[in-house]
Design a protein around this motif. Sequence first.
Motif, PDB file in Angstrom:
ATOM      1  N   VAL A  51      30.586  29.205  26.916  1.00 16.07           N
ATOM      2  CA  VAL A  51      29.855  28.041  27.405  1.00 16.07           C
ATOM      3  C   VAL A  51      30.751  27.166  28.283  1.00 16.07           C
ATOM      4  CG1 VAL A  51      30.344  26.538  25.402  1.00 16.07           C
ATOM      5  CG2 VAL A  51      28.237  26.218  26.747  1.00 16.07           C
ATOM      6  N   GLU A  52      32.045  27.134  28.003  1.00 12.73           N
ATOM      7  CA  GLU A  52      32.958  26.381  28.860  1.00 12.73           C
ATOM      8  C   GLU A  52      33.015  26.991  30.258  1.00 12.73           C
ATOM      9  OE1 GLU A  52      36.730  24.726  26.838  1.00 12.73           O
ATOM     10  OE2 GLU A  52      36.261  26.559  25.719  1.00 12.73           O
ATOM     11  N   SER A  53      33.059  28.317  30.311  1.00 12.31           N
ATOM     12  CA  SER A  53      33.069  28.990  31.603  1.00 12.31           C
ATOM     13  C   SER A  53      31.794  28.689  32.383  1.00 12.31           C
ATOM     14  CB  SER A  53      33.219  30.501  31.394  1.00 12.31           C
ATOM     15  OG  SER A  53      33.114  31.185  32.623  1.00 12.31           O
ATOM     16  N   TYR A  54      30.666  28.661  31.681  1.00 13.39           N
ATOM     17  CA  TYR A  54      29.383  28.343  32.314  1.00 13.39           C
ATOM     18  C   TYR A  54      29.404  26.931  32.895  1.00 13.39           C
ATOM     19  CZ  TYR A  54      24.456  26.877  32.403  1.00 13.39           C
ATOM     20  OH  TYR A  54      23.227  26.367  32.759  1.00 13.39           O
ATOM     21  N   LEU A  55      29.907  25.968  32.139  1.00 13.24           N
ATOM     22  CA  LEU A  55      29.965  24.599  32.621  1.00 13.24           C
ATOM     23  C   LEU A  55      30.943  24.461  33.787  1.00 13.24           C
ATOM     24  CD1 LEU A  55      29.887  22.673  29.232  1.00 13.24           C
ATOM     25  CD2 LEU A  55      28.030  22.886  30.888  1.00 13.24           C
ATOM     26  N   ASP A  56      32.040  25.211  33.744  1.00 12.69           N
ATOM     27  CA  ASP A  56      32.972  25.215  34.875  1.00 12.69           C
ATOM     28  C   ASP A  56      32.291  25.739  36.132  1.00 12.69           C
ATOM     29  OD1 ASP A  56      34.982  24.216  33.280  1.00 12.69           O
ATOM     30  OD2 ASP A  56      35.988  26.151  32.998  1.00 12.69           O
ATOM     31  N   TYR A  57      31.477  26.772  35.972  1.00 10.72           N
ATOM     32  CA  TYR A  57      30.746  27.349  37.105  1.00 10.72           C
ATOM     33  C   TYR A  57      29.782  26.318  37.700  1.00 10.72           C
ATOM     34  CZ  TYR A  57      27.086  30.055  39.442  1.00 10.72           C
ATOM     35  OH  TYR A  57      26.149  30.506  40.338  1.00 10.72           O
ATOM     36  N   GLN A  58      29.039  25.616  36.844  1.00 12.99           N
ATOM     37  CA  GLN A  58      28.116  24.597  37.326  1.00 12.99           C
ATOM     38  C   GLN A  58      28.870  23.470  38.030  1.00 12.99           C
ATOM     39  OE1 GLN A  58      24.887  24.846  37.392  1.00 12.99           O
ATOM     40  NE2 GLN A  58      24.802  26.763  36.224  1.00 12.99           N
ATOM     41  N   ALA A  59      30.037  23.117  37.506  1.00 14.75           N
ATOM     42  CA  ALA A  59      30.854  22.074  38.127  1.00 14.75           C
ATOM     43  C   ALA A  59      31.319  22.493  39.518  1.00 14.75           C
ATOM     44  CB  ALA A  59      32.043  21.751  37.236  1.00 14.75           C
ATOM     45  N   ARG A  60      31.782  23.743  39.646  1.00 10.74           N
ATOM     46  CA  ARG A  60      32.238  24.228  40.962  1.00 10.74           C
ATOM     47  C   ARG A  60      31.095  24.240  41.966  1.00 10.74           C
ATOM     48  NH1 ARG A  60      34.803  28.109  37.748  1.00 10.74           N
ATOM     49  NH2 ARG A  60      33.253  29.675  38.342  1.00 10.74           N
ATOM     50  N   LYS A  61      29.922  24.641  41.532  1.00 15.82           N
ATOM     51  CA  LYS A  61      28.768  24.669  42.432  1.00 15.82           C
ATOM     52  C   LYS A  61      28.478  23.284  42.983  1.00 15.82           C
ATOM     53  CE  LYS A  61      24.956  26.645  41.337  1.00 15.82           C
ATOM     54  NZ  LYS A  61      23.785  27.139  40.560  1.00 15.82           N
ATOM     55  N   LEU A  62      28.506  22.280  42.116  1.00 16.32           N
ATOM     56  CA  LEU A  62      28.162  20.935  42.583  1.00 16.32           C
ATOM     57  C   LEU A  62      29.236  20.372  43.495  1.00 16.32           C
ATOM     58  CD1 LEU A  62      26.043  18.642  42.361  1.00 16.32           C
ATOM     59  CD2 LEU A  62      27.630  17.566  40.766  1.00 16.32           C
ATOM     60  N   THR A  63      30.508  20.520  43.130  1.00 14.35           N
ATOM     61  CA  THR A  63      31.571  19.936  43.953  1.00 14.35           C
ATOM     62  C   THR A  63      31.625  20.570  45.337  1.00 14.35           C
ATOM     63  OG1 THR A  63      33.216  21.441  42.994  1.00 14.35           O
ATOM     64  CG2 THR A  63      32.980  19.267  41.978  1.00 14.35           C
ATOM     65  N   ALA A  64      31.092  21.786  45.467  1.00 17.50           N
ATOM     66  CA  ALA A  64      31.075  22.455  46.764  1.00 17.50           C
ATOM     67  C   ALA A  64      29.963  21.943  47.669  1.00 17.50           C
ATOM     68  CB  ALA A  64      30.926  23.967  46.570  1.00 17.50           C
ATOM     69  N   ARG A  65      28.970  21.243  47.093  1.00 15.86           N
ATOM     70  CA  ARG A  65      27.814  20.877  47.914  1.00 15.86           C
ATOM     71  C   ARG A  65      27.440  19.404  47.856  1.00 15.86           C
ATOM     72  NH1 ARG A  65      23.138  19.941  45.113  1.00 15.86           N
ATOM     73  NH2 ARG A  65      23.009  20.640  42.942  1.00 15.86           N
ATOM     74  N   PHE A  66      28.121  18.592  47.047  1.00 21.29           N
ATOM     75  CA  PHE A  66      27.680  17.218  46.878  1.00 21.29           C
ATOM     76  C   PHE A  66      28.865  16.271  46.947  1.00 21.29           C
ATOM     77  CE2 PHE A  66      25.204  13.746  44.872  1.00 21.29           C
ATOM     78  CZ  PHE A  66      24.011  13.914  45.582  1.00 21.29           C
ATOM     79  N   ASP A  67      28.556  15.026  47.242  1.00 23.77           N
ATOM     80  CA  ASP A  67      29.576  13.995  47.437  1.00 23.77           C
ATOM     81  C   ASP A  67      29.677  13.107  46.201  1.00 23.77           C
ATOM     82  OD1 ASP A  67      31.322  12.146  48.895  1.00 23.77           O
ATOM     83  OD2 ASP A  67      29.578  10.816  48.852  1.00 23.77           O
ATOM     84  N   ALA A  68      30.903  12.835  45.791  1.00 21.64           N
ATOM     85  CA  ALA A  68      31.128  12.016  44.598  1.00 21.64           C
ATOM     86  C   ALA A  68      30.602  10.598  44.777  1.00 21.64           C
ATOM     87  CB  ALA A  68      32.622  11.979  44.265  1.00 21.64           C
ATOM     88  N   GLY A  69      30.735  10.043  45.973  1.00 18.75           N
ATOM     89  CA  GLY A  69      30.236   8.695  46.215  1.00 18.75           C
ATOM     90  C   GLY A  69      28.732   8.609  46.046  1.00 18.75           C
ATOM     91  N   SER A  70      28.014   9.600  46.564  1.00 20.02           N
ATOM     92  CA  SER A  70      26.567   9.633  46.385  1.00 20.02           C
ATOM     93  C   SER A  70      26.208   9.843  44.918  1.00 20.02           C
ATOM     94  CB  SER A  70      25.941  10.743  47.236  1.00 20.02           C
ATOM     95  OG  SER A  70      25.869  10.349  48.590  1.00 20.02           O
ATOM     96  N   TYR A  71      26.982  10.656  44.223  1.00 15.94           N
ATOM     97  CA  TYR A  71      26.715  10.891  42.808  1.00 15.94           C
ATOM     98  C   TYR A  71      26.814   9.581  42.029  1.00 15.94           C
ATOM     99  CZ  TYR A  71      26.580  13.513  38.412  1.00 15.94           C
ATOM    100  OH  TYR A  71      26.219  14.010  37.175  1.00 15.94           O
ATOM    101  N   VAL A  72      27.833   8.795  42.304  1.00 15.65           N
ATOM    102  CA  VAL A  72      27.986   7.503  41.632  1.00 15.65           C
ATOM    103  C   VAL A  72      26.838   6.568  41.999  1.00 15.65           C
ATOM    104  CG1 VAL A  72      29.397   5.400  41.561  1.00 15.65           C
ATOM    105  CG2 VAL A  72      30.480   7.642  41.349  1.00 15.65           C
ATOM    106  N   THR A  73      26.505   6.500  43.279  1.00 14.69           N
ATOM    107  CA  THR A  73      25.450   5.599  43.744  1.00 14.69           C
ATOM    108  C   THR A  73      24.103   5.930  43.107  1.00 14.69           C
ATOM    109  OG1 THR A  73      26.539   5.166  45.860  1.00 14.69           O
ATOM    110  CG2 THR A  73      24.157   4.870  45.788  1.00 14.69           C
ATOM    111  N   LEU A  74      23.736   7.204  43.093  1.00 10.57           N
ATOM    112  CA  LEU A  74      22.424   7.595  42.572  1.00 10.57           C
ATOM    113  C   LEU A  74      22.380   7.535  41.054  1.00 10.57           C
ATOM    114  CD1 LEU A  74      21.509  10.553  44.959  1.00 10.57           C
ATOM    115  CD2 LEU A  74      20.951   8.118  45.171  1.00 10.57           C
ATOM    116  N   THR A  75      23.500   7.839  40.398  1.00 10.68           N
ATOM    117  CA  THR A  75      23.534   7.716  38.939  1.00 10.68           C
ATOM    118  C   THR A  75      23.402   6.258  38.531  1.00 10.68           C
ATOM    119  OG1 THR A  75      24.900   9.705  38.764  1.00 10.68           O
ATOM    120  CG2 THR A  75      24.866   8.244  36.862  1.00 10.68           C
ATOM    121  N   ASP A  76      24.053   5.378  39.269  1.00 12.78           N
ATOM    122  CA  ASP A  76      23.923   3.951  39.005  1.00 12.78           C
ATOM    123  C   ASP A  76      22.487   3.490  39.233  1.00 12.78           C
ATOM    124  OD1 ASP A  76      25.062   1.235  38.521  1.00 12.78           O
ATOM    125  OD2 ASP A  76      24.534   0.932  40.625  1.00 12.78           O
ATOM    126  N   ALA A  77      21.814   4.050  40.238  1.00 14.73           N
ATOM    127  CA  ALA A  77      20.406   3.709  40.471  1.00 14.73           C
ATOM    128  C   ALA A  77      19.555   4.078  39.259  1.00 14.73           C
ATOM    129  CB  ALA A  77      19.894   4.413  41.721  1.00 14.73           C
TER     130      ALA A  77
END
Length: 376
Positions: A254-280
């Motif tokens: 399950v750790e490997s699975y979560l690492d895979y999901q993490a890599r997918k997101l960091t390759a396609r999304f911006d941390a600043g937008s993630y913070v902004t939308l999560t705060d919304a």
Amino acid sequence: MSRLAAPGELGIVDVGTLHTEAGARIPGAQIAYRRWGELHGLESGRTNIILVEHSLTSGPEADEWWPGIIGPGRALDTDRFCVVCTNSIGGFHGSTGPSSPHPEDGRAWGSRFPGISIRDQVTAELAFLDALGIPAVHAVVGGSMGGARALEWAAMAPDRLNAAGVIAVSARASAWQIGIQAAQIDAIEGDPHWHGGDYYDTGHSPREGLATARRIAHLTYRGELELDERFGVEAQTGENPLGPYRDPQQRFAVESYLDYQARKLTARFDAGSYVTLTDALNRHDIGRGRGGLNRALSSIHVPMFIAGVDTDILYPYHQQEHLSRNVGNLLGMAKISSPVGHDAFLAEHRQMDHVLRRFIHLAEESVHGNAASHFG
């Protein structure tokens, strides 16, 4: 007639200066979108647009994250409807967000980008429609953050839509949701490459913080039963998490699975937008300034269809039941049954097909009674 981007292509619309609920300004704002199907009904003031609202890290490519849902003869039938999916203000798929150039100096907005609410996201979409000369839409539908936007649409602009489809969300953020989402924000802001949000010209990004945030989030998107059935206590192939010393390279499956999901997101999304939308999402509260939750919900008379997932950890089904008991005009309700959890509204395509077809049918009945739709 309104000029829309060609079907499936990314369009960008200038919407001017947006004023946020909290009193900030976003000058030179742009909203990105995609559309499928032809626009009709401008002359009558009621169009055939179905506005689809995306979730946190999705974008305007609704035909990709809802495969098989949009198209000729499908649940969102492009032979009859013009399906439009905008990218939220603050996002990372073409709309103005923290990574966008600031109109004053051309550098990324970064920490200058204001905190936004779900209401601000809807305000931006209303400005988007105004810029295109579109007075109203037939329906608004979305899940998770998109569901919160659909709910706010019904509260903020009841004269500009016929029906709302609200999926897998609540009337407000709960303390648990705020807590779990704040932990994700903390993970990003604690990354040494965050630089207070002004990392865009440093040559580095807070990828590790974003990866950790995604691991936390993904555990709330999926169901406990699904993860246990898939992974149990098995080790990742070729690794041994039960060795004499803790080794981060030796993982459970399950750790490997979560690492895979993490890599997918960091390759396609911006941390600043993630913070902004999560705060919304943390700011989401339909009752704020409207006399409290139940009074606000009861005052919404836009016909509303509500759906939830029976195994949802993030937005438990009782929260959709609360919505259904208190909205002023309930079209119907549906329960998506799945071990997947919150993400079932994205993963259970057959069930979502039935849910959306029922929503569209009931929405048309509410407008036209038993008569055939003039969109047909």
